[in-house]
Write an enzyme that holds these catalytic residues in place. Structure first.
Site, PDB file in Angstrom:
ATOM      1  N   SER A   1      -3.802  28.455  19.237  1.00 28.04           N
ATOM      2  CA  SER A   1      -5.128  27.841  19.102  1.00 28.04           C
ATOM      3  C   SER A   1      -5.833  27.685  20.458  1.00 28.04           C
ATOM      4  O   SER A   1      -7.021  28.027  20.598  1.00 28.04           O
ATOM      5  CB  SER A   1      -4.960  26.477  18.424  1.00 28.04           C
TER       6      SER A   1
ATOM      7  N   ASP B   1       0.495  34.758  24.481  1.00 24.25           N
ATOM      8  CA  ASP B   1      -0.554  34.255  23.577  1.00 24.25           C
ATOM      9  C   ASP B   1      -1.921  34.780  24.009  1.00 24.25           C
ATOM     10  O   ASP B   1      -2.667  35.355  23.216  1.00 24.25           O
ATOM     11  CB  ASP B   1      -0.584  32.719  23.572  1.00 24.25           C
TER      12      ASP B   1
HETATM   13  C1  MEV Z   1       4.223  30.051  22.279  1.00 23.79           C
HETATM   14  O1  MEV Z   1       3.332  30.649  21.334  1.00 23.79           O
HETATM   15  C2  MEV Z   1       5.223  31.048  22.733  1.00 23.79           C
HETATM   16  C3  MEV Z   1       6.232  30.534  23.750  1.00 23.79           C
HETATM   17  O2  MEV Z   1       7.066  31.654  24.081  1.00 23.79           O
HETATM   18  C4  MEV Z   1       5.587  29.962  24.976  1.00 23.79           C
HETATM   19  C5  MEV Z   1       4.869  31.016  25.814  1.00 23.79           C
HETATM   20  O3  MEV Z   1       5.209  32.198  25.771  1.00 23.79           O
HETATM   21  O4  MEV Z   1       3.950  30.610  26.547  1.00 23.79           O
HETATM   22  C6  MEV Z   1       7.142  29.470  23.132  1.00 23.79           C
END
Ligand code: MEV
Length: 310
Positions: A102, A146
């Site tokens: 998000s 992300d």
């Molecule tokens: C979060 O969507 C994914 C994680 O691997 C954290 C990141 O990569 O920044 C948990």
């Protein structure tokens, strides 16, 4: 009026391990998007919710959400522009702290809208750099996957420090995405894994490497024409995430329910300890798996098709 938007994302394989140098695979999740609209002139820059509530304004720091204000200022700095005197409105369909990226989607839409308003052309690489910087505000040490998927809006394999590479998808396949209803800010499980690495480096490094190996196998399966072979890899990835301590009883229950109802594979997706579960289905089991997920407590379920791409 200037408008921009960006999609949510789901991670197929490799969350958490990606923060520590392993590869991960993620796809955009177009069922949910964040929309930003620059509506018109104002006395000073104001960032508001769809309903008109003030989210952040550089002139009114005490009335601003501190993280959103930092995001806004980071974007203005990244674009090297002064705060325009406009009213910006956010409408986001993406639940927060749910594994859908998000924050990255809001930052991407906001950066695009501000750049467009300032008549700046901004390429994907610069946009990605700016959004990555905003991710640090929320997560501390983001892996970078992300922002990359949300900005490029296509399936990507991402390894920290390298350019993201396109993921070849030989055959389309269907996923159910189930919201557990539980929320957990990304930095909490990310910090827990970092702590485990300090306390128990041998075991934790081995788990992260096993996840990395699953990602490599998944890339091969995705490129072929038997996407259901992703299923066992998803269950194994979920087990390893459980060993890292980032699953939860609710997520485990959803994964189990999906499997019992016939899903080829299921796993938590995103940071975990809450958020969402993805399940690999086809026409023959989709309705049954959706029902099982609902009965196991899923608050909302979406269906999405990952299209074939070269
Ligand atoms: C979060 O969507 C994914 C994680 O691997 C954290 C990141 O990569 O920044 C948990």
């Amino acid at each position: 009026m200037t408008r921009a938007s960006a999609p949510a994302k789901v991670i197929l394989f490799g969350e958490h391990a990606v923060v520590h140098g392993q590869p991960a695979i993620a796809v955009p999740f177009p069922a949910l998007r964040a929309y930003v609209e620059i509506r018109g002139d104002a006395a000073a820059l104001e960032f508001r919710s769809h309903s008109g509530a003030l989210l952040a304004a550089p002139q009114l720091p005490q009335k601003s959400d501190p993280l959103l204000l930092q995001m806004l200022l980071t974007i203005l700095r990244g674009l090297a522009i002064d705060a325009p005197r406009v009213s910006i409105h956010l409408r986001s369909e993406i639940p927060q702290a749910c594994g859908f990226g998000s924050g990255a989607a809001v930052a991407t839409a906001l950066t695009r809208a501000l750049a467009c308003h300032a008549r700046l052309s901004i390429d994907a690489s610069r946009l990605n750099d700016i959004v990555f910087e905003t991710e640090s505000i929320f997560h501390g040490t983001p892996g970078g996957i992300d922002n990359a998927v949300v900005v490029h809006e296509r399936a990507l394999c991402f390894t920290k420090g390298k350019d993201p590479s396109r993921v070849r998808i030989g055959r389309p396949f269907d996923l159910l995405v189930a919201d557990s209803g539980d929320r957990c800010a990304t930095h909490i499980p990310v910090t827990a894994v970092r702590r485990q690495l300090q306390v128990n480096p041998g075991r934790t490094t081995a788990i992260l490497a096993d996840i990395g190996a699953i990602v490599e196998q998944a890339l091969e399966v995705l490129a072929g024409d038997l996407p259901f072979a992703l299923g066992p890899l998803m269950y194994r990835n979920h087990d390893l995430l459980g060993k890292l301590g980032v699953s939860s009883p609710v997520l485990d229950r959803l994964v189990c329910a999906a499997g019992c109802a016939g899903a080829a594979g299921a796993k938590l997706s995103g940071a975990g300890r809450g958020g969402n579960v993805i399940a690999l289905v086809d026409e023959s089991c989709s309705a049954e798996v959706a029902l099982a997920l609902q009965e196991a407590g899923a608050k909302q379920i979406w269906s999405t098709t990952i299209q074939a791409r070269g």
